[in-house]
Design an enzyme around this catalytic site. Structure first.
Site, short mmCIF file in Angstrom:
data_model
loop_
_atom_site.label_atom_id
_atom_site.label_comp_id
_atom_site.label_asym_id
_atom_site.label_seq_id
_atom_site.Cartn_x
_atom_site.Cartn_y
_atom_site.Cartn_z
N LYS A 113 48.65 -39.17 23.58
CA LYS A 113 47.33 -38.58 23.41
C LYS A 113 46.45 -38.93 24.61
O LYS A 113 45.81 -38.07 25.21
CB LYS A 113 46.70 -39.14 22.12
CG LYS A 113 45.32 -38.63 21.83
CD LYS A 113 44.57 -39.47 20.80
CE LYS A 113 45.33 -39.71 19.53
NZ LYS A 113 44.47 -40.27 18.45
N LYS A 125 46.86 -50.06 19.83
CA LYS A 125 46.22 -49.88 18.53
C LYS A 125 46.17 -51.23 17.83
O LYS A 125 47.01 -52.09 18.09
CB LYS A 125 47.02 -48.91 17.67
CG LYS A 125 46.23 -48.31 16.53
CD LYS A 125 45.46 -47.09 17.01
CE LYS A 125 44.55 -46.53 15.94
NZ LYS A 125 44.00 -45.23 16.36
N ASP A 165 38.54 -46.81 13.97
CA ASP A 165 39.52 -45.93 13.32
C ASP A 165 39.17 -46.01 11.83
O ASP A 165 38.02 -46.34 11.48
CB ASP A 165 40.97 -46.39 13.62
CG ASP A 165 42.02 -45.33 13.26
OD1 ASP A 165 42.23 -44.41 14.05
OD2 ASP A 165 42.61 -45.43 12.17
P1 NDP Z 1 37.05 -43.16 8.13
O1 NDP Z 1 37.36 -44.48 7.61
O2 NDP Z 1 35.68 -42.88 8.65
O3 NDP Z 1 37.37 -42.03 7.06
C1 NDP Z 1 38.65 -41.91 6.50
C2 NDP Z 1 38.61 -40.82 5.43
O4 NDP Z 1 39.94 -40.57 5.02
C3 NDP Z 1 37.82 -41.23 4.20
O5 NDP Z 1 37.23 -40.09 3.63
C4 NDP Z 1 38.90 -41.81 3.30
O6 NDP Z 1 38.59 -41.74 1.92
C5 NDP Z 1 40.06 -40.90 3.63
N1 NDP Z 1 41.33 -41.65 3.43
C6 NDP Z 1 41.73 -42.78 4.06
N2 NDP Z 1 42.92 -43.18 3.63
C7 NDP Z 1 43.28 -42.27 2.71
C8 NDP Z 1 44.42 -42.13 1.90
N3 NDP Z 1 45.43 -43.02 1.95
N4 NDP Z 1 44.47 -41.04 1.07
C9 NDP Z 1 43.46 -40.15 1.03
N5 NDP Z 1 42.34 -40.24 1.78
C10 NDP Z 1 42.27 -41.28 2.60
O7 NDP Z 1 38.13 -42.87 9.29
P2 NDP Z 1 38.10 -41.79 10.46
O8 NDP Z 1 37.38 -40.58 10.03
O9 NDP Z 1 37.69 -42.49 11.70
O10 NDP Z 1 39.66 -41.47 10.62
C11 NDP Z 1 40.30 -40.40 9.94
C12 NDP Z 1 41.59 -40.04 10.65
O11 NDP Z 1 41.31 -39.65 12.01
C13 NDP Z 1 42.62 -41.18 10.78
O12 NDP Z 1 43.92 -40.63 10.75
C14 NDP Z 1 42.35 -41.73 12.18
O13 NDP Z 1 43.46 -42.40 12.71
C15 NDP Z 1 42.07 -40.44 12.92
N6 NDP Z 1 41.33 -40.54 14.18
C16 NDP Z 1 40.12 -41.18 14.24
C17 NDP Z 1 39.42 -41.21 15.43
C18 NDP Z 1 38.07 -41.81 15.53
O14 NDP Z 1 37.47 -41.69 16.60
N7 NDP Z 1 37.51 -42.41 14.51
C19 NDP Z 1 39.99 -40.64 16.67
C20 NDP Z 1 41.23 -39.92 16.47
C21 NDP Z 1 41.88 -39.91 15.27
P3 NDP Z 1 37.63 -42.86 1.25
O15 NDP Z 1 36.25 -42.49 1.69
O16 NDP Z 1 37.87 -42.68 -0.20
O17 NDP Z 1 38.09 -44.15 1.79
O1 2IT Z 2 43.16 -42.52 17.11
C1 2IT Z 2 42.29 -42.57 18.01
O2 2IT Z 2 42.38 -41.90 19.04
C2 2IT Z 2 41.13 -43.43 17.78
N1 2IT Z 2 41.01 -44.04 16.72
C3 2IT Z 2 40.09 -43.59 18.85
C4 2IT Z 2 40.57 -44.50 19.94
C5 2IT Z 2 39.53 -44.89 20.96
O3 2IT Z 2 39.86 -45.80 21.72
O4 2IT Z 2 38.46 -44.30 21.04
#
Ligand code: NDP
Ligand code: 2IT
Length: 450
Positions: A113, A125, A165
């Site tokens: 990525k 990570k 994350d």
């Molecule tokens: P958050 O913690 O902000 O939100 C996660 C969301 O996913 C929540 O709504 C949570 O529900 C739900 N969730 C988590 N685990 C589960 C599960 N096992 N089953 C069902 N729902 C679940 O995380 P992010 O939004 O930051 O991350 C979401 C995804 O995006 C992840 O895969 C992460 O790796 C990816 N990501 C994040 C980035 C970032 O910049 N933050 C960058 C790139 C990818 P609940 O509210 O009930 O906990």
């Molecule tokens: O999965 C991802 O790309 C992230 N959680 C963000 C990583 C970062 O260093 O901003």
């Protein structure tokens, strides 16, 4: 047995019980077959054997005291996977399901990525099997302080730069940063996703969700279409999902469903983003509270869905944005989506589709954006934060957003061209894996056997 199968087999023996990691590796290696056949030098330099092995893995104890005075112990991880293209870079996840295999899968994906962004970023990570749900602010702070008390010696602004994350947002980054500063006495860009008053970048918190929508728009534009007027569903309701909803609404799409780990909200009139943010971000509450405030919205709890947890994928839409977690979208969900007329699946989460769902979507005629391309806007904007920290400047939201949009356009071009070059036109899974791998592999050859 093909070369890639040998490597997978050896990995299963040397690191047993890391299913998500094998899944991520198997997908990449499958895509690479035509490249490895065309370029024997990768084999000669044993790039595959080297790239699946993290440069370094740090496992540590995180001991802390809860509000009742009880000592709690968690497992902490940082996997420094590849420093070929730049400092290790990738988020930290706090979730009870975190283990060594999950952190390795995330770190492995991150290498490719980050390469696709075109920026100088290695891959890494981290995380802990800590459940932040129901914990007080003070407990979160003590946990973060204990976590950083070990992590600080392994990170640095040109060494390894963690970010957020699942379960790690601005609050956690704040507590981690405070402790890093206390120990080292240095105010530097060692973490991204910082608060705006203390080194953060405008647009970072929005970047993953906004970037995913920009990527979807690029995929649709390439087919003479666009998101305006489309009906969309977005799984999750955390950082990525909320900002995906926000940008979709800005672009004139209607979002009719979101979810969390307790269930799905179906709101045919269109999701009320203000209310959603209040429930999930401000109050850190459950999604069912949204439905109790909106009489025309329906909450479908996990327990009511016979297949187990995937009610959102049965809601008809033009475009779906899986933005919660890994393996949340199965083959049967993917089939249901397409039967209901969905023309675009764009992954905000990391590896949200199971392997057979990936195969099905990639071979279908719809626009399918794999996570390592579609959600790269978050880490790309982290690099913009690092640039601003290094030059001690802060750019405007417009400036950051303009760069993010350019980067997402560039990633779309890169992965589309790589797919085309290897006879898999439109298959952006193959395109992303080949283009990301080739950049890292060529640089590894330049840098010798290390
Ligand atoms: P958050 O913690 O902000 O939100 C996660 C969301 O996913 C929540 O709504 C949570 O529900 C739900 N969730 C988590 N685990 C589960 C599960 N096992 N089953 C069902 N729902 C679940 O995380 P992010 O939004 O930051 O991350 C979401 C995804 O995006 C992840 O895969 C992460 O790796 C990816 N990501 C994040 C980035 C970032 O910049 N933050 C960058 C790139 C990818 P609940 O509210 O009930 O906990
Ligand atoms: O999965 C991802 O790309 C992230 N959680 C963000 C990583 C970062 O260093 O901003």
């Amino acid at each position: 047995m093909p070369y890639t199968e040998d490597t997978l087999e050896a990995l299963r023996k040397s690191s047993p019980a890391q299913d998500e990691f094998f899944q991520a590796v198997a997908e990449v290696l499958h895509s690479l077959r035509p490249l490895l056949d065309a370029s024997p030098r990768y084999r000669a330099h044993r790039i595959i054997e080297r790239i699946v092995e993290p440069e370094r893995q740090i496992f540590f104890r995180v001991a802390w005291v809860d509000d009742e005075g009880t000592v709690q112990v968690n497992k902490g991880y940082r996997v420094q996977f590849s420093s070929t293209l730049g400092p290790y870079k990738g988020g930290i996840r706090f979730h009870p399901g975190v283990n060594a295999g999950i952190v390795k899968f995330l770190g492995f994906e991150q290498i490719f990525k980050n390469a696709l962004t075109g920026l100088a970023l290695g891959g890494g990570k981290g995380g802990a099997n800590f459940n932040p749900k129901g914990r007080s602010d003070n407990e979160i702070m003590r946990f973060c302080q204990s976590f950083m008390t070990e992590l600080y010696r392994h990170v640095g602004p040109t060494v390894d730069v963690p970010a957020g994350d699942i379960g790690v947002g601005t609050r956690e980054i704040g507590y981690l940063y405070g402790q890093y500063k206390r120990i080292t006495g240095s105010f530097d860009g060692v973490l991204t996703g910082k608060g705006l008053a203390w080194g953060g970048s405008l647009g970072r918190k929005e970047a993953t969700g906004y970037g995913s929508v920009y990527f979807a728009e690029e995929m649709l534009n390439a087919r003479g279409e666009g998101l305006e007027g489309k009906t969309c569903i977005v799984s999750g309701s955390g950082n990525v999902a909320l900002h995906t909803v926000e940008q979709l609404q800005k672009m004139g799409a209607r979002v009719v469903a979101v979810s969390d780990s307790g269930g799905t909200v179906h709101h045919e009139e269109g999701v009320d983003l203000e209310l959603l943010k209040e429930v999930k971000q401000v109050n850190r509450g459950r999604l069912e509270e949204y439905a109790s405030e909106q009489s025309d919205a329906r909450f479908i709890p996990l327990s009511e869905y016979p297949e187990g947890g995937h009610a959102i994928w049965a809601i008809p839409c033009d475009a779906a944005f899986p933005s919660a977690t890994q393996n949340e979208l199965t083959l049967s969900d993917a089939r249901t989506l397409l039967e209901n007329g969905c023309q675009c699946v764009c992954e905000g989460a990391n590896m949200p589709a199971t392997p057979d769902a990936v195969g099905y979507l990639a071979e279908s005629r719809i626009a399918y954006g794999p996570g390592k391309a579609a959600n790269a806007g978050g880490v790309a904007t982290s690099q913009l934060e690092m640039s601003q920290n290094a030059s001690m400047r802060q750019w405007s939201m417009d400036e950051v957003d303009r760069r993010l949009r350019e980067i997402m356009k560039g990633i779309h071009e890169t992965v589309s061209e790589a797919a085309e070059e290897f006879g898999a036109s439109g298959n952006l899974v193959h395109g992303a894996n080949i283009a990301g791998f080739r950049k890292v592999a060529d640089a590894m050859i330049d840098q010798g056997v290390v």
